[in-house]
Scaffold this motif. Structure first.
Motif, PDB file in Angstrom:
ATOM      1  N   ASP A 157      26.821  83.797 -10.079  1.00  7.79           N
ATOM      2  CA  ASP A 157      28.104  83.155  -9.807  1.00  7.79           C
ATOM      3  C   ASP A 157      29.164  84.116  -9.281  1.00  7.79           C
ATOM      4  OD1 ASP A 157      27.093  80.720 -10.569  1.00  7.79           O
ATOM      5  OD2 ASP A 157      27.933  80.769 -12.592  1.00  7.79           O
ATOM      6  N   ASP A 158      28.934  85.413  -9.420  1.00 11.34           N
ATOM      7  CA  ASP A 158      29.906  86.387  -8.914  1.00 11.34           C
ATOM      8  C   ASP A 158      29.941  86.421  -7.382  1.00 11.34           C
ATOM      9  OD1 ASP A 158      30.725  87.094 -11.431  1.00 11.34           O
ATOM     10  OD2 ASP A 158      29.343  88.794 -11.603  1.00 11.34           O
ATOM     11  N   LEU A 159      29.032  85.693  -6.742  1.00  9.79           N
ATOM     12  CA  LEU A 159      29.064  85.582  -5.283  1.00  9.79           C
ATOM     13  C   LEU A 159      30.114  84.582  -4.805  1.00  9.79           C
ATOM     14  CD1 LEU A 159      25.248  85.485  -4.402  1.00  9.79           C
ATOM     15  CD2 LEU A 159      26.848  87.307  -3.824  1.00  9.79           C
ATOM     16  N   LYS A 160      30.674  83.796  -5.684  1.00 11.97           N
ATOM     17  CA  LYS A 160      31.562  82.705  -5.287  1.00 11.97           C
ATOM     18  C   LYS A 160      32.687  83.210  -4.384  1.00 11.97           C
ATOM     19  CE  LYS A 160      30.767  79.418  -9.019  1.00 11.97           C
ATOM     20  NZ  LYS A 160      30.084  78.482  -8.110  1.00 11.97           N
ATOM     21  N   ALA A 161      32.987  82.415  -3.361  1.00 13.36           N
ATOM     22  CA  ALA A 161      34.013  82.801  -2.388  1.00 13.36           C
ATOM     23  C   ALA A 161      34.604  81.555  -1.755  1.00 13.36           C
ATOM     24  CB  ALA A 161      33.414  83.707  -1.308  1.00 13.36           C
ATOM     25  N   ASN A 162      35.852  81.679  -1.319  1.00 14.22           N
ATOM     26  CA  ASN A 162      36.495  80.577  -0.590  1.00 14.22           C
ATOM     27  C   ASN A 162      35.884  80.393   0.791  1.00 14.22           C
ATOM     28  OD1 ASN A 162      38.650  82.463  -2.000  1.00 14.22           O
ATOM     29  ND2 ASN A 162      39.306  80.352  -2.377  1.00 14.22           N
ATOM     30  N   LEU A 163      35.469  81.523   1.384  1.00 10.56           N
ATOM     31  CA  LEU A 163      35.079  81.547   2.794  1.00 10.56           C
ATOM     32  C   LEU A 163      33.772  82.302   2.968  1.00 10.56           C
ATOM     33  CD1 LEU A 163      35.775  81.174   5.866  1.00 10.56           C
ATOM     34  CD2 LEU A 163      37.117  83.283   5.688  1.00 10.56           C
ATOM     35  N   LEU A 164      32.884  81.748   3.792  1.00  5.72           N
ATOM     36  CA  LEU A 164      31.596  82.381   4.082  1.00  5.72           C
ATOM     37  C   LEU A 164      31.354  82.384   5.576  1.00  5.72           C
ATOM     38  CD1 LEU A 164      28.691  83.377   3.184  1.00  5.72           C
ATOM     39  CD2 LEU A 164      28.030  80.947   3.221  1.00  5.72           C
ATOM     40  N   LYS A 165      30.919  83.525   6.096  1.00  6.91           N
ATOM     41  CA  LYS A 165      30.405  83.550   7.463  1.00  6.91           C
ATOM     42  C   LYS A 165      28.937  83.152   7.406  1.00  6.91           C
ATOM     43  CE  LYS A 165      28.594  86.973   9.605  1.00  6.91           C
ATOM     44  NZ  LYS A 165      27.389  86.328  10.231  1.00  6.91           N
TER      45      LYS A 165
END
Length: 342
Positions: free
Chosen positions: A250-258
């Motif tokens: 879950d530490d990968l969570k992000a608002n934005l992903l390329k």
């Protein structure tokens, strides 16, 4: 070559005074153009001075360049520059800039122009996710044009493919005094009040003798500033995505992903997309590209997790701006502002 309208060929007996006059006129025109550009840049939108966008509208000229006022309007911005079938992403935080990849050789001139339009005068970092031509084609030009604090590289000791672009990039860094640093897992780099973290510096092979695909050399990055997070994994494929999920969860969570690898189905697995759980995904790809990027199944996966999806082939340069009020997305193709929360 035939003469035009009776003019003398170059090297003929042209009057030297005429040449001096032409040189003076050209210099004056150059100074006027520079002065005009400065006035628009510094005072556009104040009083009777138009902004560049207003000027383009009046002259009915299409403007595909990013707007520096939009980029500076939030606390953090991420701009996916339209470089055709390639990648180039500009991070901006507190007037500090980091460029991740630099598109193709063919897009180099436009990239330099767009970076200037973004307000870039110098770069804190230039990051090479991996040495493929569609990611480093414009990098030598960038390093030659903008003072750069550091060139961050993947580990290339196992990369034995001949690459003129890579050689030119390393030469440009050396010739322009740009320090080069080979990234390691867990490295962090300050950018403004935010932090760029190397989640993983390339694939960790299960077998030491395993040959690693160049895409899987990609530096996998996460940038955080305040309540905002952005993940960029270059062209890393599903093997690396699996390692990232196992390692970070879950530490990968992000608002934005390329979208990895321009939206290829060899990346962007359901498991990885679910772990990152982005609000917005942007794919950098060329119009009608030969690879069919982004692949339809990837678009379906992105929509299935409820993320807003943008692509540079349709939307042009895409700028995502974050501040305490939330996130807005600006696209140069139609100059419309889109709020993913709406």
């Amino acid at each position: 070559m035939a003469n035009s309208r009776g003019q003398k060929r170059r090297g003929g007996n042209a009057n030297p005074n005429h040449r001096k006059l032409v040189a003076v006129v050209c210099s004056l025109l150059g100074l006027l153009a520079a002065g005009f550009s400065f006035v628009i840049q510094e005072y556009g939108g104040q009083g009777f001075v138009p902004t560049w966008n207003q000027l383009y509208d009046w002259l009915d000229v299409s403007d595909e360049a990013p707007d520096p006022q939009i980029i500076a309007s939030g606390e953090t911005s991420v701009t996916f520059l339209d470089v055709g079938q390639g990648d180039s992403v500009l991070l901006c935080q507190d007037d500090n800039f980091c460029l991740i990849d630099a598109g193709t050789t063919d897009s180099a001139e436009g990239l330099i122009s767009d970076l200037r339009a973004c307000g870039v005068e110098e770069l804190d970092y230039v990051v090479m996710t991996h040495p493929h031509a569609d990611h480093i084609g414009g990098m030598p030009d960038v390093l030659e044009t903008f003072p750069t604090g550091m060139l961050i590289l993947p580990d290339l000791t196992e990369y034995d493919e001949e690459s003129a672009g890579l050689e030119r990039t390393l030469d440009a860094a050396a010739e322009n005094g740009v320090p080069m640093y080979v990234a390691l897992d867990g490295d962090t780099f300050a950018l403004g009040s935010g932090t760029l973290t190397v989640l993983q510096a390339g694939e960790t092979p299960e077998n030491p003798d395993q040959e690693i695909d160049a895409n899987n050399l990609s530096l996998c990055l996460r940038y955080t500033a305040g309540g905002f997070a952005f993940v960029d994994t270059g062209d890393a494929e599903q093997e690396v995505e699996r390692q990232l999920v196992n390692r970070y969860g879950d530490d990968l969570k992000a608002n934005l992903l390329k979208a990895a690898h321009h939206g290829s189905s060899t990346s962007n697995t359901e498991e990885f997309l679910s772990a990152v759980s982005p609000d917005i995904v942007v794919a950098s790809c060329g119009l009608n590209n030969d690879y069919g990027h982004p692949h339809a199944e990837v678009v379906d996966r992105i929509q299935a997790i409820g993320a807003e999806f943008y692509r540079t082939d349709y939307d042009g340069t895409v700028t995502v701006v974050y501040d305490s009020n939330g996130i807005q997305v600006h696209c140069t193709s139609d100059s419309e502002v889109q709020d993913p929360a709406a």
